[in-house]
Design a protein around this motif. Sequence first.
Motif, PDB file in Angstrom:
ATOM      1  N   SER A 256      36.480  33.965  53.702  1.00 12.78           N
ATOM      2  CA  SER A 256      37.405  32.833  53.779  1.00 12.78           C
ATOM      3  C   SER A 256      37.749  32.296  52.380  1.00 12.78           C
ATOM      4  N   LYS A 257      39.040  32.024  52.153  1.00 11.52           N
ATOM      5  CA  LYS A 257      39.544  31.376  50.916  1.00 11.52           C
ATOM      6  C   LYS A 257      39.124  32.079  49.627  1.00 11.52           C
ATOM      7  N   SER A 258      38.886  33.404  49.698  1.00 13.20           N
ATOM      8  CA  SER A 258      38.360  34.086  48.506  1.00 13.20           C
ATOM      9  C   SER A 258      39.418  34.857  47.717  1.00 13.20           C
ATOM     10  N   VAL A 259      40.602  35.044  48.299  1.00 11.71           N
ATOM     11  CA  VAL A 259      41.574  35.969  47.693  1.00 11.71           C
ATOM     12  C   VAL A 259      42.685  35.211  46.959  1.00 11.71           C
ATOM     13  N   LEU A 282      43.352  40.637  36.035  1.00  8.34           N
ATOM     14  CA  LEU A 282      42.759  40.567  37.374  1.00  8.34           C
ATOM     15  C   LEU A 282      41.402  41.270  37.392  1.00  8.34           C
ATOM     16  N   GLU A 283      41.349  42.401  36.706  1.00  9.49           N
ATOM     17  CA  GLU A 283      40.085  43.151  36.684  1.00  9.49           C
ATOM     18  C   GLU A 283      38.993  42.314  36.019  1.00  9.49           C
ATOM     19  N   LYS A 284      39.338  41.698  34.871  1.00  5.63           N
ATOM     20  CA  LYS A 284      38.329  40.912  34.150  1.00  5.63           C
ATOM     21  C   LYS A 284      37.944  39.630  34.892  1.00  5.63           C
ATOM     22  N   PHE A 289      41.742  39.848  44.936  1.00  5.14           N
ATOM     23  CA  PHE A 289      43.175  39.593  44.794  1.00  5.14           C
ATOM     24  C   PHE A 289      44.014  40.503  45.689  1.00  5.14           C
ATOM     25  N   LEU A 290      45.197  39.987  46.019  1.00  7.80           N
ATOM     26  CA  LEU A 290      46.229  40.776  46.699  1.00  7.80           C
ATOM     27  C   LEU A 290      47.482  40.603  45.849  1.00  7.80           C
ATOM     28  N   TRP A 291      48.024  41.714  45.337  1.00  6.19           N
ATOM     29  CA  TRP A 291      49.077  41.641  44.320  1.00  6.19           C
ATOM     30  C   TRP A 291      50.289  42.463  44.762  1.00  6.19           C
ATOM     31  N   VAL A 292      51.440  41.804  44.835  1.00  5.13           N
ATOM     32  CA  VAL A 292      52.681  42.516  45.191  1.00  5.13           C
ATOM     33  C   VAL A 292      53.389  42.927  43.902  1.00  5.13           C
ATOM     34  N   VAL A 293      53.576  44.232  43.724  1.00  2.15           N
ATOM     35  CA  VAL A 293      54.191  44.749  42.490  1.00  2.15           C
ATOM     36  C   VAL A 293      55.548  45.379  42.807  1.00  2.15           C
ATOM     37  N   GLN A 326      38.621  48.688  43.871  1.00  2.00           N
ATOM     38  CA  GLN A 326      38.869  48.932  45.302  1.00  2.00           C
ATOM     39  C   GLN A 326      38.081  48.021  46.253  1.00  2.00           C
ATOM     40  N   ASP A 327      36.928  47.520  45.807  1.00  2.00           N
ATOM     41  CA  ASP A 327      36.123  46.680  46.701  1.00  2.00           C
ATOM     42  C   ASP A 327      36.653  45.259  46.812  1.00  2.00           C
ATOM     43  N   ARG A 328      37.515  44.870  45.875  1.00  4.04           N
ATOM     44  CA  ARG A 328      37.922  43.459  45.905  1.00  4.04           C
ATOM     45  C   ARG A 328      39.409  43.232  45.641  1.00  4.04           C
ATOM     46  N   GLY A 329      40.158  44.295  45.442  1.00  2.00           N
ATOM     47  CA  GLY A 329      41.572  44.091  45.130  1.00  2.00           C
ATOM     48  C   GLY A 329      42.469  45.009  45.925  1.00  2.00           C
ATOM     49  N   LYS A 330      43.678  44.507  46.229  1.00  2.00           N
ATOM     50  CA  LYS A 330      44.649  45.352  46.931  1.00  2.00           C
ATOM     51  C   LYS A 330      45.995  45.170  46.242  1.00  2.00           C
TER      52      LYS A 330
END
Length: 460
Positions: A256-259, A282-284, A289-293, A326-330
């Motif tokens: 919850s509320k982590s991204v 973002l990596e550092k 995160f969820l990032w739209v590119v 991969q474990d925490r970002g999309k």
Amino acid sequence: MGHIVSMVELGKLFLHHYNNQFSITVLLITNDFWSNPSITSYIETISKTYPSISFHRLPPHSINTYPPRSHLDMAFQLISLSTPEVIQSLVEISNICKVSAFIIDFFCTYALSGAEELNIPTYYFFTSGAGCLATFLNLPKISEQYTKSFKDLPDTILHFPGGLPDLKAIHMVEPMLDSDDPAYHEVVYFCSHLPKAHGILVNTFDDLEPKAVRILKDEEWALDVKVPPIYPIGPLIADGEDVHHECLSWLDRQPSKSVVFLCFGSRGSFSKKQVKEIAKGLEKSGQRFLWVVKKPPEDEESKQTDHISDFDLDEILPQGFLERVQDRGKVVKSWAPQVKVLSHDSVGGFVTHCGWNSVLEAVVADVPLVAWPLYAEQHLNRNLLVEYMEMAIPVDQRDEDGFVSGDELEKRVRELMDSEKGIELREKSMKLKESALGAWGESGSSLRALEELVKKWQAS
Ligand SMILES: O=c1ccn([C@@H]2O[C@H](COP(=O)(O)OP(=O)(O)O[C@H]3O[C@H](CO)[C@@H](O)[C@H](O)[C@H]3O)[C@@H](O)[C@H]2O)c(=O)[nH]1
């Protein structure tokens, strides 16, 4: 797209509260310049689900006056060329039924005087906020004070009345950066006509922008210009798209509320260098995160169209980035269902380009902001969000090109997700969400503004 969606939402609002009393006709300019499959499918869906809303497409025009200087110059020329058909449509509709009101977008100011000559009460629907509107009302005066283009005034700070935040001249609203661009003068023309309307509907609500709404309604002329009646009738935001996007399943698996969600509107694309820097930040940051590119544009010209093209993510992201996070970002290409994402329980922060619809969507979903403006009136919105409304953390940008370093992004994302300031913003955003709901509750401020407006139409 943002402007069409807002206008349709306004139509839906009238139908929702005054069922059977109004029908809505949306006049739409047609041209290759604006042809976009998502607009076509959006209109088809609305026509099916809301039979009281009809769309009338005006005949296409091509530019034959002079080669456009910028994409906005071209847009304004095309809108201006359609004005006679807009007025003709108003005449035809008036022959069948009474036109209660003609509501125009800011960019369609050309139709204002013709409609008023027909005695049709004409209103603006201002798709940005009240603070932005208050600033726009003063732009004609500001423009008279400078002979040089704002883009060539790196050390100049512009001051506005009514306690509105200052603005660096180089952060002037996009079409007014270059005084050699005809679009500059069109925007001054639009702003100088705002006071001539019967009223201005604004997509905001009193508790979101109390100071700005107050100065707009101030009979003492806090703004130093005449202001017509103001109707804050927001927040009006589109319903979440009825799609299931893979990023939603990914969000389901996050706490919850982590991204942190990063999304920069319908046109917000970055250079390859900036994309790499965001990835580094973002990596550092160590945050989820969820990032739209969007596809990085090849050049300035292709910026208008490239953002909808397909591309290879691996080619623009740092080598091995996707595996390492991969474990925490999309990372999502081009587009994500933003309204649904923001309202997902896992999302706890939003790095936004400060487009007004994005701001409102975040407010309604109770998500605190990091402000990273790109173009249009977004720098103005950033200053309002940070200094006037105190609801966002700014990123420090390079003056010349708006570049943001990875270290700066890392710092701001951490600040939002993991600091006292972040907690403060989170508390504020919870309160704003409640106020947004209250604005449409019994005797809520937006409901009252709407009732006042409709009473006027009924009495005329
Ligand atoms: O991946 C994406 C990107 C955007 N959106 C939606 O697209 C809209 C974007 O609107 P907004 O945030 O207002 O940004 P722009 O599309 O950039 O809007 C233009 O219009 C706004 C209203 O006038 C201005 O505030 C902006 O500066 C101007 O660029 C929002 O509803 C978003 O939910 C998505 O659903 N997914």
